[in-house]
Design an enzyme around this catalytic site. Structure first.
Site, mmCIF file in Angstrom:
data_model
loop_
_atom_site.group_PDB
_atom_site.id
_atom_site.type_symbol
_atom_site.label_atom_id
_atom_site.label_comp_id
_atom_site.label_asym_id
_atom_site.label_seq_id
_atom_site.Cartn_x
_atom_site.Cartn_y
_atom_site.Cartn_z
ATOM 1 C CG HIS A 1 -3.422 -7.851 3.340
ATOM 2 N ND1 HIS A 1 -4.737 -8.125 3.866
ATOM 3 C CD2 HIS A 1 -3.099 -7.136 4.444
ATOM 4 C CE1 HIS A 1 -5.086 -7.932 4.919
ATOM 5 N NE2 HIS A 1 -4.081 -7.036 5.308
HETATM 6 C C1 UD1 Z 1 -1.284 -2.755 6.373
HETATM 7 C C2 UD1 Z 1 -1.452 -3.084 7.601
HETATM 8 C C3 UD1 Z 1 -2.428 -4.347 7.878
HETATM 9 C C4 UD1 Z 1 -3.629 -3.815 7.106
HETATM 10 C C5 UD1 Z 1 -3.632 -3.608 5.663
HETATM 11 C C6 UD1 Z 1 -4.610 -3.121 5.054
HETATM 12 C C7 UD1 Z 1 0.593 -2.782 8.998
HETATM 13 C C8 UD1 Z 1 1.585 -3.637 9.879
HETATM 14 N N1 UD1 Z 1 -0.048 -3.433 8.112
HETATM 15 O O1 UD1 Z 1 -0.678 -3.788 5.520
HETATM 16 O O2 UD1 Z 1 -2.735 -4.498 8.963
HETATM 17 O O3 UD1 Z 1 -4.604 -5.058 7.408
HETATM 18 O O4 UD1 Z 1 -2.599 -2.477 5.732
HETATM 19 O O5 UD1 Z 1 -4.635 -3.077 3.595
HETATM 20 O O6 UD1 Z 1 0.618 -1.566 9.158
HETATM 21 N N2 UD1 Z 1 1.892 -0.642 -1.313
HETATM 22 C C9 UD1 Z 1 1.491 -0.151 -2.475
HETATM 23 N N3 UD1 Z 1 0.474 1.060 -2.413
HETATM 24 C C10 UD1 Z 1 0.001 1.387 -1.183
HETATM 25 C C11 UD1 Z 1 0.548 0.875 0.027
HETATM 26 C C12 UD1 Z 1 1.347 -0.278 0.196
HETATM 27 O O7 UD1 Z 1 1.975 -0.610 -3.298
HETATM 28 O O8 UD1 Z 1 -0.583 2.392 -1.204
HETATM 29 C C13 UD1 Z 1 2.733 -2.087 -1.372
HETATM 30 C C14 UD1 Z 1 4.269 -1.582 -0.939
HETATM 31 O O9 UD1 Z 1 5.123 -2.432 -1.576
HETATM 32 C C15 UD1 Z 1 4.233 -1.955 0.561
HETATM 33 C C16 UD1 Z 1 3.504 -3.089 0.809
HETATM 34 O O10 UD1 Z 1 2.422 -2.899 -0.265
HETATM 35 O O11 UD1 Z 1 5.586 -2.005 0.767
HETATM 36 C C17 UD1 Z 1 2.797 -3.005 2.286
HETATM 37 O O12 UD1 Z 1 2.187 -1.807 2.599
HETATM 38 P P1 UD1 Z 1 2.173 -1.543 4.088
HETATM 39 O O13 UD1 Z 1 1.269 -0.473 4.382
HETATM 40 O O14 UD1 Z 1 3.477 -1.673 4.874
HETATM 41 O O15 UD1 Z 1 1.526 -2.989 4.484
HETATM 42 P P2 UD1 Z 1 -0.122 -3.816 4.300
HETATM 43 O O16 UD1 Z 1 0.444 -4.792 3.647
HETATM 44 O O17 UD1 Z 1 -0.777 -2.878 3.268
#
Ligand code: UD1
Length: 382
Positions: free
Chosen positions: A211
């Site tokens: 991820h």
């Molecule tokens: C975040 C953390 C990472 C952690 C990971 C665990 C930061 C900088 N990163 O990364 O350190 O290892 O969580 O999973 O905080 N999205 C969904 N549904 C959700 C959440 C996210 O579809 O419930 C998608 C969205 O398109 C979003 C992307 O995933 O833009 C990234 O989500 P985000 O929370 O920004 O970071 P993670 O990659 O999940």
């Protein structure tokens, strides 16, 4: 005697796994201590949030900020604005954050701005790679913390190097491993999941998770990794639960799985734990899985060029492999052909009791008279 109040923050999947045993240990140590739980909503998908809470038997949050996704700055700013309102209403004695996600940083900044003592769990981990958003979050959060709990020996050295006072640092062990040890007997049997996926439950398999933006958002890297997983799947079936951002990128690039490279939705905690426990190997860019694989004695190939958790290399099953196809092939072949059983070592204090140790230090600290006095004097907002 004064009455302290603690505000605890969770936001993303790994936060729930770490916070659950800590909340339970605090409650056991001081049943009367008011503890307010805030969920920022950084993760909102049921697989990353709701079902995690249920699988962990964790109580529901008192506040749901429902922030959602956006750019890092947008997300951090939204969390700050909404969390500040909660803090001004609750007037806590201290705020506790865990890990290194954007929610951790945002709430640490709010605590600092309102001059409320901050507690950081999983302090001091460093990859020394500032291109990772998590590294920035860790450094800033540690600088702002009054009480720092560490999971491994390297963390204290890192913190001292950055000028943190030694008496503020406490090596208590790994709360995420507390949850693993408490949950392993309830894990969904891997055979059950494999059958549901149409795989032979008796055949060895590899598990993949991915991820990190460096791997997932770079088309060249993601295509190369997918091709390595395809090659591996010719030798051993590969189960690849996809994080929402990974799924989105895979679809965008038109990449596909196969009957032996199974791209699935994210699994809930107990399903993933069951699969990890019995896997022949795991290939991952997650920090948490490096630690869990170490405790479960499963070979872990880290698809990055560094780790902020060096104890998983020295005491655990982790190897840094990077993202080049040749290196991945060599290392996976080595695991598939090796007959030698490596001795199972678990890092110091990863024994299932980290949260109890943490609570025994935290609770008396919250009752220190200087802390309450400070709160009354300094909780200002103009
Ligand atoms: C975040 C953390 C990472 C952690 C990971 C665990 C930061 C900088 N990163 O990364 O350190 O290892 O969580 O999973 O905080 N999205 C969904 N549904 C959700 C959440 C996210 O579809 O419930 C998608 C969205 O398109 C979003 C992307 O995933 O833009 C990234 O989500 P985000 O929370 O920004 O970071 P993670 O990659 O999940």
């Amino acid at each position: 005697m004064h009455n302290p109040k603690l505000v605890c923050v969770v936001g993303a999947r790994p936060n729930f796994i770490k916070m659950a045993p800590i909340l339970a240990a605090i409650q056991k140590t001081d049943p009367d201590l008011p503890v307010c739980l805030v969920h920022t909503g950084q993760h909102y998908d049921p697989q990353l949030s709701g079902s995690i809470l249920a699988g962990l038997n964790m109580r529901n949050p008192d506040y749901e900020l429902a922030v959602g996704s956006g750019s890092h700055s947008w997300q951090t700013a939204q969390i700050m604005m909404k969390f500040e309102e909660v803090v001004l209403k609750e007037k806590p004695t201290a705020i506790m954050v865990v890990g290194d996600v954007n929610s951790t940083l945002a709430c640490a900044l709010v605590a600092a701005k309102l001059r409320i003592p901050l507690i950081h769990v999983e302090a001091g981990l460093r990859s020394f790679d500032r291109s990772m958003p998590e590294e920035i979050n860790r450094i800033i959060c540690d600088q702002l913390s009054a009480l720092l709990f560490t999971t491994e020996v390297s963390a204290k050295a890192n913190l001292l190097q950055e000028g943190i006072v030694a008496s503020h640092i406490h090596f208590v062990g790994n709360a995420m491993i507390d949850t693993l040890i408490q949950s392993i007997e309830r894990a969904v049997p891997s055979q059950q999941t494999l059958m549901r996926l149409g795989l032979n439950p008796l055949e060895p398999y590899a598990l993949v998770t991915l991820h990190r933006p460096n791997n997932v958002d770079e088309p060249v890297v993601l295509k190369r990794l997918m091709s390595s997983f395809q090659d591996l799947s010719l030798k051993i079936p590969v189960v690849f639960p996809c994080h929402p951002r990974t799924k989105c990128q895979i679809e965008k690039l038109g990449l596909v799985g196969s009957a032996r490279l199974l791209l699935t939705e994210s699994f809930d905690y107990l399903t993933l734990l069951g699969l990890l426990k019995d896997a022949k190997m795991v290939l991952t860019d997650s920090g948490g899985i490096q630690e869990e694989a170490t405790v479960l004695n499963v070979p872990c190939l880290t698809l990055r060029y560094n780790t902020e958790r060096p104890v998983t290399l020295t005491h655990g099953t982790n190897s840094i492999v990077g993202t080049e196809s040749k290196a991945i092939e060599q290392k996976t072949n080595q695991i598939l052909t090796s007959k030698a059983v490596s001795p199972h070592r678990v890092p110091p204090l990863w024994d299932g009791h980290a949260s109890e140790r943490l609570a025994r230090i935290l609770v008396p600290w919250l009752y220190e008279p200087t802390l309450l006095h400070r709160k009354k004097e300094e909780l200002v907002h103009d």
